[in-house]
Write a protein that holds these residues in place. Sequence first.
Motif, PDB file in Angstrom:
ATOM      1  N   ALA A  34     -11.487 -19.295 -50.874  1.00  0.00           N
ATOM      2  CA  ALA A  34     -11.229 -18.661 -49.561  1.00  0.00           C
ATOM      3  C   ALA A  34     -12.293 -18.682 -48.908  1.00  0.00           C
ATOM      4  O   ALA A  34     -13.502 -18.772 -49.026  1.00  0.00           O
ATOM      5  N   MET A  50      -8.617  -3.835 -41.952  1.00  0.00           N
ATOM      6  CA  MET A  50      -7.528  -4.130 -41.053  1.00  0.00           C
ATOM      7  C   MET A  50      -7.726  -4.186 -39.579  1.00  0.00           C
ATOM      8  O   MET A  50      -7.158  -5.009 -38.805  1.00  0.00           O
ATOM      9  N   VAL A  53      -9.985  -6.932 -38.693  1.00  0.00           N
ATOM     10  CA  VAL A  53      -9.322  -8.226 -38.784  1.00  0.00           C
ATOM     11  C   VAL A  53      -8.214  -8.486 -37.686  1.00  0.00           C
ATOM     12  O   VAL A  53      -8.069  -9.551 -37.230  1.00  0.00           O
ATOM     13  N   TRP A  60      -4.688 -13.595 -42.508  1.00  0.00           N
ATOM     14  CA  TRP A  60      -5.092 -13.185 -43.928  1.00  0.00           C
ATOM     15  C   TRP A  60      -3.729 -12.875 -44.864  1.00  0.00           C
ATOM     16  O   TRP A  60      -2.906 -13.136 -44.576  1.00  0.00           O
ATOM     17  N   ARG A  61      -4.227 -12.920 -46.033  1.00  0.00           N
ATOM     18  CA  ARG A  61      -3.241 -12.774 -47.161  1.00  0.00           C
ATOM     19  C   ARG A  61      -3.672 -11.868 -48.184  1.00  0.00           C
ATOM     20  O   ARG A  61      -4.830 -11.875 -48.338  1.00  0.00           O
ATOM     21  N   GLY A  78      -8.888 -18.702 -43.460  1.00  0.00           N
ATOM     22  CA  GLY A  78      -8.811 -16.947 -43.021  1.00  0.00           C
ATOM     23  C   GLY A  78      -9.220 -16.365 -44.133  1.00  0.00           C
ATOM     24  O   GLY A  78     -10.326 -16.720 -44.969  1.00  0.00           O
ATOM     25  N   ILE A  79      -8.541 -15.075 -44.360  1.00  0.00           N
ATOM     26  CA  ILE A  79      -9.101 -14.170 -45.252  1.00  0.00           C
ATOM     27  C   ILE A  79      -8.442 -13.830 -46.498  1.00  0.00           C
ATOM     28  O   ILE A  79      -7.225 -13.792 -46.236  1.00  0.00           O
ATOM     29  N   VAL A  80      -8.877 -13.758 -47.437  1.00  0.00           N
ATOM     30  CA  VAL A  80      -7.990 -13.410 -48.790  1.00  0.00           C
ATOM     31  C   VAL A  80      -8.490 -11.961 -49.233  1.00  0.00           C
ATOM     32  O   VAL A  80      -9.688 -11.781 -49.291  1.00  0.00           O
ATOM     33  N   ILE A  81      -7.629 -11.102 -49.464  1.00  0.00           N
ATOM     34  CA  ILE A  81      -7.914  -9.754 -49.759  1.00  0.00           C
ATOM     35  C   ILE A  81      -7.490  -9.312 -51.235  1.00  0.00           C
ATOM     36  O   ILE A  81      -6.499  -9.652 -51.526  1.00  0.00           O
ATOM     37  N   HIS A 157       1.342  -5.834 -41.163  1.00  0.00           N
ATOM     38  CA  HIS A 157       0.309  -6.658 -40.560  1.00  0.00           C
ATOM     39  C   HIS A 157      -0.009  -6.177 -39.229  1.00  0.00           C
ATOM     40  O   HIS A 157      -1.184  -6.440 -38.648  1.00  0.00           O
ATOM     41  N   GLN A 182       4.367  -9.809 -43.666  1.00  0.00           N
ATOM     42  CA  GLN A 182       2.929  -9.621 -43.950  1.00  0.00           C
ATOM     43  C   GLN A 182       2.794  -8.616 -44.181  1.00  0.00           C
ATOM     44  O   GLN A 182       2.600  -7.683 -43.190  1.00  0.00           O
TER      45      GLN A 182
END
Length: 300
Positions: A34, A50, A53, A60-61, A78-81, A157, A182
């Motif tokens: 990631a 968030m 971001v 993000w996902r 991007g971002i993996v949460i 989102h 999302q």
Amino acid sequence: METLARKLKASDVGIVKQHEPLANHTTMKIGGPAELFVEPKDIEAVKRMMEIVKETGVPWRVIGRGSNLLVKDKGVKGIVIKLEKGTDHLEVDGETVRVGGGYSLIKLVTLLSRQGLSGLEFAGGIPGSVGGAVYMNAGAHGSDMSKILKRAHILFHNGEMKWLTNEEMQFSYRTSILQNEQAVVLEAEIELKKGDRDTIVAEMQKNKDYRRETQPWNYPCCGSVFRNPLPNHAGALIEKAGLKGHQIGGAQISEMHANFIVNTGNATAKNVLDLIAFIKSTIVKKYNVELKTEVEIIGE
């Protein structure tokens, strides 16, 4: 991404890492890094994160416990949460249960069954998180999450947070409205029924044992690869086609259950994807049935 990582660390959202291998966070033990990996420490931290971001516009996902997930070899931009610790709270009030999206589904089923609460026995042995189960409308043995979910607390989102009712979730077989949005399942409220503790525990245990006896969780895998093309069953079609044991690289169609692909030790995501493509083309040619994946595939 450096600047964003610094901002997130400064706002104390939880664990923040760059280039974290996602193979460490999936039951398949496969997947590239990631670009930025965040494990929020609680729901308030999710909100703070968030907001930051959203200002950046970085994609993000969300992942849960990675049990229904295949991450491609080049990883995820991007971002993996990851929702796990910090979003695994639980409150039981009579027959109503409010539970965090990061709570382990197996742990929840076991705990509530032992308290004599009925309705979740079908999920005995299903790996993954509550959030993932709601997102995918996880089910087995003739039941699924749509039968017990009262409402779900969703972060969208655009930063809006809202409770969606069961009806608003638009559940159908292994899907919900969240496949088109999302969004993050922060919490779920489920409605169970009080019953005989021993009967409930026995039913839950029977389902758990069945899963253990018929599914190859002794190898890294991602659960059922394909949705059942009802009235057919994906595993039965794949087995009938003589594909059990077929292997590409380190990825193998399980000898135990044909709707599982296992990582025999050194499989890449490409091996798995090639095997999925091979299965699909074989089943179309032999039976004119198009298989659709149940496993979620992300990355590049």
